[in-house]
Design an enzyme around this catalytic site. Structure first.
Site, PDB file in Angstrom:
ATOM      1  N   THR A 157       4.920 -29.139  17.759  1.00  0.00           N
ATOM      2  CA  THR A 157       5.867 -29.342  16.666  1.00  0.00           C
ATOM      3  C   THR A 157       5.990 -30.844  16.449  1.00  0.00           C
ATOM      4  O   THR A 157       5.722 -31.619  17.363  1.00  0.00           O
ATOM      5  CB  THR A 157       7.236 -28.712  17.011  1.00  0.00           C
ATOM      6  OG1 THR A 157       8.147 -28.953  15.934  1.00  0.00           O
ATOM      7  CG2 THR A 157       7.825 -29.276  18.277  1.00  0.00           C
ATOM      8  N   GLY A 158       6.377 -31.224  15.251  1.00  0.00           N
ATOM      9  CA  GLY A 158       6.523 -32.649  14.967  1.00  0.00           C
ATOM     10  C   GLY A 158       5.608 -33.080  13.845  1.00  0.00           C
ATOM     11  O   GLY A 158       5.172 -32.250  13.040  1.00  0.00           O
TER      12      GLY A 158
ATOM     13  N   SER B  70      13.129 -25.479   8.288  1.00  0.00           N
ATOM     14  CA  SER B  70      11.746 -25.898   8.571  1.00  0.00           C
ATOM     15  C   SER B  70      10.748 -24.757   8.568  1.00  0.00           C
ATOM     16  O   SER B  70       9.557 -24.978   8.813  1.00  0.00           O
ATOM     17  CB  SER B  70      11.663 -26.566   9.953  1.00  0.00           C
ATOM     18  OG  SER B  70      12.574 -27.609  10.055  1.00  0.00           O
TER      19      SER B  70
HETATM   20  C1  SD4 Z   1       3.910 -30.127  10.112  1.00  0.00           C
HETATM   21  N1  SD4 Z   1       4.106 -29.817  12.487  1.00  0.00           N
HETATM   22  O1  SD4 Z   1       3.741 -29.523   9.059  1.00  0.00           O
HETATM   23  C2  SD4 Z   1       4.693 -29.447  11.225  1.00  0.00           C
HETATM   24  C3  SD4 Z   1       6.113 -29.838  11.064  1.00  0.00           C
HETATM   25  C4  SD4 Z   1       7.017 -29.458  12.138  1.00  0.00           C
HETATM   26  O2  SD4 Z   1       9.101 -28.803  12.655  1.00  0.00           O
HETATM   27  O3  SD4 Z   1       6.681 -29.291  13.288  1.00  0.00           O
HETATM   28  N2  SD4 Z   1       8.246 -29.265  11.783  1.00  0.00           N
HETATM   29  O4  SD4 Z   1       3.507 -31.277  10.288  1.00  0.00           O
END
Ligand code: SD4
Length: 328
Positions: free
Chosen positions: A238-239, A85
């Protein structure tokens, strides 16, 4: 009201009535102990980021600056090919390009950010250069890449064989569906307070796996993916970025703390706001926040169970399971 909406509303209000308030009572007692709320302190999203908080602690324990600590911490998953990620090894977009987003903020309220940058392993350090060496806050795409090259960052292929294989498997069905925690939302948001009680934050990610080309999430957006106000505290998320972008989640958490809320309660308020506004998306999407305040208190909160975060404080690097609004 359709049945999905009614499900989420019932669970939402049910969660409010039952689990979350109880949880608040307990955590308030633990995290409000002034003897335990000391700095320096580093906090990061997701348990596997223990190595990142350890790198931050290395800086903080020697009297270093919070800004150096969060940059050092964020560089750990950026260079880790196993972290799918963030940075090197991150899953690519639908066309097979690894495109990265990052932002950083210091104790003076200065900020730097890069988005949709490719072939540069450490976007967090490029974001810092944007902050320190340009009159701007944000550089995107080609411009960010050329700036990085001019600053001496090497051009690198960030697509690992494993990430390429995952992309090829994804291509078979070519269907993008965010799945809670199964996607390994390992984006790192990292916050620190140093011995001189200076606060800084950083956030870095490869974004949503197999996203549309050019898609930028919350992570490089100051106030969405991360926000710091040295008078108050800091927050990071995050998310699923789209629902954090629409609510400027990290800014909201910091503003709640400014109004006197404990970091835990402030994170909870932002999650509730997101769930109230986007109940349908929240059935299948995860968002988690971490927060710290000027007193060295910390908190974390998520929509769904499964989010955790790591805190390095008083010489101990500990993973906390976050409370969540909705239950399983
Ligand atoms: C996103 N918030 O690009 C990020 C993704 C994420 O762990 O948190 N991934 O939407």
């Amino acid at each position: 009201m359709n049945s999905r909406r009614s499900f989420i509303e019932k669970t939402f209000w049910g969660g409010l009535a039952a689990g979350t308030l109880d949880f608040w009572e307990k955590t308030a007692a633990v995290f409000d102990n002034p003897e335990k709320n000391t700095f320096p302190l580093a906090i990061a999203t997701w348990g596997p980021n223990v190595k990142a908080t350890a790198a931050a602690w290395e800086v903080l324990s020697k009297g270093g600056r919070a800004l150096d600590a969060v940059e050092a911490g964020a560089r750990i998953p950026e260079a880790d090919p196993k972290d799918t990620s963030v940075g090197y090894g991150g899953y690519p977009d639908r066309e097979g390009n690894v495109t990265l987003d990052a932002c950083i903020m210091d104790e003076f309220g200065m900020a730097g950010s890069v988005s949709f940058i490719q072939n540069i392993m450490h976007p967090i350090s490029v974001a810092r250069r944007v902050m320190e060496k340009t009159p701007h806050v944000m550089l995107a795409g080609e411009g960010a890449y050329h700036f990085a090259i001019s600053e001496g960052f090497p051009h690198e292929n960030l697509l690992t064989p494993e990430a390429k294989k995952a992309w090829e498997q994804w291509l078979v069905r070519s269907e993008y569906k965010p799945i809670i925690n199964v996607e390994r939302h390992d984006t790192i948001g990292i916050l620190a307070i140093d011995q001189l009680d200076r606060i800084a934050g950083a956030c870095t990610t490869s974004g949503a796996a197999f996203k549309m080309q050019g898609r930028v999430g919350d992570s490089p957006i100051i106030g969405a993916g991360m926000f710091v106000d040295n008078e108050v505290g800091g927050a990071a998320s995050t998310g699923l970025g789209e629902i954090v972008l629409r609510t400027l989640g990290s800014f909201l958490v910091v503003e709640e703390m400014r109004r006197g809320a404990h970091p835990q309660k402030a994170a909870e308020t932002a999650v509730k706001r997101i769930v109230r506004k986007y109940p349908k998306q929240c059935e299948v999407a995860q968002v988690g926040f971490i927060a710290i305040d000027k007193k060295g208190r910390h908190g974390g909160f998520a929509i769904h169970p499964g989010f955790n975060y790591v805190v390095y404080q008083r010489g101990e690097n500990k993973v906390f399971e976050s409370a969540s609004l909705l239950s399983k």
